[in-house]
Design a protein around this motif. Structure first.
Motif, PDB file in Angstrom:
ATOM      1  N   LYS A  99       0.673  -1.148   0.019  1.00 49.15           N
ATOM      2  CA  LYS A  99       0.017  -0.076  -0.057  1.00 49.15           C
ATOM      3  C   LYS A  99       0.846   1.275  -0.031  1.00 49.15           C
ATOM      4  CE  LYS A  99      -4.043  -2.237   2.455  1.00 49.15           C
ATOM      5  NZ  LYS A  99      -4.551  -2.137   3.721  1.00 49.15           N
ATOM      6  N   LEU A 100       2.073   1.188   0.757  1.00 41.73           N
ATOM      7  CA  LEU A 100       2.644   2.371   0.793  1.00 41.73           C
ATOM      8  C   LEU A 100       3.511   2.599  -0.532  1.00 41.73           C
ATOM      9  CD1 LEU A 100       4.288   4.484   2.633  1.00 41.73           C
ATOM     10  CD2 LEU A 100       5.869   2.825   3.238  1.00 41.73           C
ATOM     11  N   ARG A 101       3.785   1.672  -1.184  1.00 45.95           N
ATOM     12  CA  ARG A 101       4.658   1.791  -2.460  1.00 45.95           C
ATOM     13  C   ARG A 101       3.617   2.278  -3.321  1.00 45.95           C
ATOM     14  NH1 ARG A 101       6.435  -3.603  -1.266  1.00 45.95           N
ATOM     15  NH2 ARG A 101       8.631  -3.401  -0.593  1.00 45.95           N
ATOM     16  N   ALA A 102       2.462   1.980  -3.493  1.00 50.69           N
ATOM     17  CA  ALA A 102       1.324   2.557  -4.189  1.00 50.69           C
ATOM     18  C   ALA A 102       0.936   4.025  -4.038  1.00 50.69           C
ATOM     19  CB  ALA A 102      -0.026   1.574  -4.226  1.00 50.69           C
ATOM     20  N   ARG A 103       0.890   4.322  -2.602  1.00 50.71           N
ATOM     21  CA  ARG A 103       0.471   5.550  -2.074  1.00 50.71           C
ATOM     22  C   ARG A 103       1.723   6.635  -2.586  1.00 50.71           C
ATOM     23  NH1 ARG A 103      -3.403   7.010   1.589  1.00 50.71           N
ATOM     24  NH2 ARG A 103      -4.267   5.215   0.513  1.00 50.71           N
ATOM     25  N   LEU A 104       2.930   6.193  -2.302  1.00 49.78           N
ATOM     26  CA  LEU A 104       4.213   6.979  -2.977  1.00 49.78           C
ATOM     27  C   LEU A 104       4.070   7.437  -4.468  1.00 49.78           C
ATOM     28  CD1 LEU A 104       6.903   5.742  -0.882  1.00 49.78           C
ATOM     29  CD2 LEU A 104       6.059   7.899  -0.527  1.00 49.78           C
ATOM     30  N   ALA A 105       3.539   6.293  -5.427  1.00 50.06           N
ATOM     31  CA  ALA A 105       3.864   6.258  -6.662  1.00 50.06           C
ATOM     32  C   ALA A 105       2.715   7.425  -6.973  1.00 50.06           C
ATOM     33  CB  ALA A 105       3.571   5.134  -7.332  1.00 50.06           C
ATOM     34  N   LYS A 106       1.466   7.150  -6.472  1.00 52.07           N
ATOM     35  CA  LYS A 106       0.448   8.293  -6.540  1.00 52.07           C
ATOM     36  C   LYS A 106       0.784   9.604  -6.149  1.00 52.07           C
ATOM     37  CE  LYS A 106      -4.513   8.971  -5.620  1.00 52.07           C
ATOM     38  NZ  LYS A 106      -5.838   8.166  -4.966  1.00 52.07           N
ATOM     39  N   TYR A 107       1.571   9.808  -5.128  1.00 52.09           N
ATOM     40  CA  TYR A 107       2.054  11.073  -4.731  1.00 52.09           C
ATOM     41  C   TYR A 107       2.767  11.648  -5.737  1.00 52.09           C
ATOM     42  CZ  TYR A 107       4.728  14.636  -2.274  1.00 52.09           C
ATOM     43  OH  TYR A 107       5.480  15.915  -1.728  1.00 52.09           O
ATOM     44  N   TYR A 108       3.836  10.989  -6.138  1.00 46.69           N
ATOM     45  CA  TYR A 108       4.686  11.482  -7.228  1.00 46.69           C
ATOM     46  C   TYR A 108       4.179  11.726  -8.456  1.00 46.69           C
ATOM     47  CZ  TYR A 108       8.596  11.324  -3.836  1.00 46.69           C
ATOM     48  OH  TYR A 108       9.495  11.750  -2.780  1.00 46.69           O
ATOM     49  N   ALA A 109       3.003  11.133  -8.820  1.00 49.95           N
ATOM     50  CA  ALA A 109       2.206  11.190  -9.986  1.00 49.95           C
ATOM     51  C   ALA A 109       1.474  12.360 -10.137  1.00 49.95           C
ATOM     52  CB  ALA A 109       1.479  10.056 -10.313  1.00 49.95           C
ATOM     53  N   ALA A 110       1.360  12.949  -9.000  1.00 50.88           N
ATOM     54  CA  ALA A 110       0.218  13.995  -8.721  1.00 50.88           C
ATOM     55  C   ALA A 110       1.081  15.308  -8.084  1.00 50.88           C
ATOM     56  CB  ALA A 110      -1.020  13.868  -8.109  1.00 50.88           C
ATOM     57  N   GLU A 111       0.572  15.543  -7.068  1.00 47.14           N
ATOM     58  CA  GLU A 111       1.061  16.797  -6.297  1.00 47.14           C
ATOM     59  C   GLU A 111       2.580  16.814  -6.089  1.00 47.14           C
ATOM     60  OE1 GLU A 111      -0.266  16.899  -2.073  1.00 47.14           O
ATOM     61  OE2 GLU A 111      -1.265  15.148  -2.689  1.00 47.14           O
ATOM     62  N   GLY A 112       3.300  15.448  -6.031  1.00 48.65           N
ATOM     63  CA  GLY A 112       4.825  15.540  -5.707  1.00 48.65           C
ATOM     64  C   GLY A 112       5.419  15.531  -7.071  1.00 48.65           C
ATOM     65  N   ALA A 113       4.840  15.584  -8.001  1.00 51.17           N
ATOM     66  CA  ALA A 113       5.733  15.639  -9.719  1.00 51.17           C
ATOM     67  C   ALA A 113       6.703  16.564  -9.716  1.00 51.17           C
ATOM     68  CB  ALA A 113       4.596  15.740 -10.545  1.00 51.17           C
ATOM     69  N   ALA A 114       6.502  17.581  -8.953  1.00 51.39           N
ATOM     70  CA  ALA A 114       7.723  18.709  -9.380  1.00 51.39           C
ATOM     71  C   ALA A 114       8.690  18.604  -8.274  1.00 51.39           C
ATOM     72  CB  ALA A 114       6.976  20.042  -9.197  1.00 51.39           C
ATOM     73  N   GLY A 115       8.700  17.472  -7.306  1.00 52.76           N
ATOM     74  CA  GLY A 115       9.654  17.717  -6.153  1.00 52.76           C
ATOM     75  C   GLY A 115      11.042  17.193  -6.527  1.00 52.76           C
ATOM     76  N   GLN A 116      11.739  17.804  -5.681  1.00 48.10           N
ATOM     77  CA  GLN A 116      13.269  17.582  -6.099  1.00 48.10           C
ATOM     78  C   GLN A 116      13.898  16.414  -5.678  1.00 48.10           C
ATOM     79  OE1 GLN A 116      15.771  21.106  -5.178  1.00 48.10           O
ATOM     80  NE2 GLN A 116      14.043  22.470  -5.710  1.00 48.10           N
ATOM     81  N   VAL A 117      13.161  15.591  -4.740  1.00 47.94           N
ATOM     82  CA  VAL A 117      13.494  14.600  -3.927  1.00 47.94           C
ATOM     83  C   VAL A 117      12.518  13.329  -4.257  1.00 47.94           C
ATOM     84  CG1 VAL A 117      14.263  13.303  -1.981  1.00 47.94           C
ATOM     85  CG2 VAL A 117      14.808  15.719  -2.554  1.00 47.94           C
ATOM     86  N   VAL A 118      13.137  12.339  -4.532  1.00 47.58           N
ATOM     87  CA  VAL A 118      12.248  10.929  -4.637  1.00 47.58           C
ATOM     88  C   VAL A 118      12.530  10.232  -3.407  1.00 47.58           C
ATOM     89  CG1 VAL A 118      11.475   9.001  -5.919  1.00 47.58           C
ATOM     90  CG2 VAL A 118      11.920  11.193  -7.205  1.00 47.58           C
ATOM     91  N   ILE A 119      11.327   9.800  -2.704  1.00 46.74           N
ATOM     92  CA  ILE A 119      11.721   8.595  -1.714  1.00 46.74           C
ATOM     93  C   ILE A 119      11.146   7.327  -2.106  1.00 46.74           C
ATOM     94  CG2 ILE A 119      11.293   7.908   0.681  1.00 46.74           C
ATOM     95  CD1 ILE A 119      11.095  10.898   1.640  1.00 46.74           C
ATOM     96  N   GLU A 120      11.619   6.351  -2.307  1.00 47.74           N
ATOM     97  CA  GLU A 120      11.188   4.973  -2.968  1.00 47.74           C
ATOM     98  C   GLU A 120      11.191   4.035  -1.991  1.00 47.74           C
ATOM     99  OE1 GLU A 120      13.244   3.888  -6.584  1.00 47.74           O
ATOM    100  OE2 GLU A 120      12.086   5.588  -7.739  1.00 47.74           O
TER     101      GLU A 120
END
Length: 374
Positions: free
Chosen positions: A77-98
């Motif tokens: 669930k956490l991996r899916a939620r992180l992917a959703k975050y970076y696909a939307a509001e976190g798309a412009a972020g400078q750091v990716v937490i995987e």
């Protein structure tokens, strides 16, 4: 992509936890925060399924990961939620937490694509602002820079510290519960102090009953400081010795000896916390409450805590009786209600019980604990 600093990662973590997908999901937020902090504290090699189950999801130390898939399920669930975050509001972020599949150690990478800064990157869209607007913008920039500096200062890496099980100096082994329960309470008290990363009681109690070398214990627990000590209880008299040791050179930063009445045990705990805070030159966090209760109620509470620490999920079930007795003697003692709620939560996951009834009891205990001490 390139790797990034711990300060930048923690800043990104704050943004993720405050996002729409995480702000109201305590389980996933707690999971993500735990694994990120462990990795930043160089404890990533300890991120095993069994450890996460105990530390994040409240499973007993001896739970069987083959039969209980809570960590694997929540990781998906956490991996899916992180992917959703970076696909939307976190798309412009400078750091990716995987959280790579097949493990629980997070990876921190800096994005190669810079944020668009609100669309100002397009020179065709630039505009000429009047002088008063430029002054206002300059003021905002200065304010944000100051706030950023303060935030950086506030987010200095926490100091890793471990509390070794207090030694019971009494000739009666039956008093072990008092030393163990008191150790657990000191760990809990230190855990709410900003600036400290306190190793869990599950990790610390590996050393119970063993001759421990401070440097070896510090290395195994990945702690820079160790609190060790002893307890001698004789009737209503209590003697507690405690010492804060710096691991790298075995230097004692602080020590305290307390010869008091049993009724002063809560005050002693508070003095130990303050001694450590002063020794490490930290500031004692606000919002901490100094509890006062009867010696009888606190003794029952420590018995319950020792059962929870020593005996895993059967201990949580056994702790309900002493906790209810402690509450009967002092209905205003909030930690007893919190311990009772934890016992109901653990018990409901291990026994074939009337789950709605357990949840009702759990909720009642939680609500009372919060009412007494928000």
């Amino acid at each position: 992509m390139e790797r990034c600093s711990s300060e930048v990662v923690r800043s990104q973590l704050d943004r993720i936890l405050s996002s729409e997908g995480f702000a109201r999901n305590d389980r996933l937020s707690g999971f993500l925060k735990f694994v990120v902090e462990q990795e930043l504290s160089d404890c990533g090699d300890q991120l095993k399924e069994s450890v996460i189950g105990v530390e994040v999801f409240g499973r007993p130390p001896d739970y069987d990961v083959r039969q209980d898939s809570v960590v694997r399920t929540e990781a998906g669930k956490l991996r899916a939620r992180l992917a959703k975050y970076y696909a939307a509001e976190g798309a412009a972020g400078q750091v990716v937490i995987e959280l790579p599949k097949g493990g629980y150690r997070p990876v921190f990478l800096r994005s190669e694509t810079p944020p668009e800064a609100g669309g100002l990157a397009d020179p065709k869209k630039r505009w000429s602002a009047p002088p008063w607007a430029m002054v206002a913008v300059a003021g905002v920039v200065v304010s944000l820079a100051a706030a950023g500096w303060w935030r950086f200062q506030r987010q200095a890496p926490p100091i890793p510290i471990a509390v070794l099980p207090l030694t019971n100096l009494s000739q009666d082994p039956a008093d072990d519960y008092f030393a163990d329960g008191l150790t657990g309470e000191i760990i809990r008290n230190l855990s709410i102090i900003d600036g400290l990363a306190v190793r869990s009681q599950t990790s610390s109690f590996v050393f119970k009953g063993k001759q421990q070398n401070v440097r070896d214990a510090g290395k195994r627990l990945n702690a820079e400081y160790i609190l060790e000590g002893s307890v001698l209880r004789s009737g209503t008299q209590l003697r507690i010795n405690a010492q804060l040791v710096r691991v790298r050179d075995d230097f004692s930063l602080w020590s305290g000896r307390y010869d008091r009445e049993l009724t002063d045990v809560l005050a002693i705990q508070d003095e130990i916390s303050r001694g450590i805070v002063n020794g490490l030159r930290l500031k004692l966090g606000q919002g901490r409450r100094r509890y006062e209760t009867s010696a009888e109620a606190y003794d029952l509470y420590l018995r319950a805590r020792a059962l929870q620490i020593q005996h895993g999920w059967p201990g949580f079930d056994q702790s309900i009786g002493p906790l209810e007795e402690a509450i009967a003697k002092d209905p205003s003692f909030a930690p007893a209600y919190a311990g009772l709620a934890m016992a109901y939560a653990t018990r409901s996951g291990q026994f074939r019980l009337d789950i709605p009834d357990e949840v009702r009891k759990l909720r009642a205990a939680v609500e009372q604990a919060i009412r007494l001490d928000p």
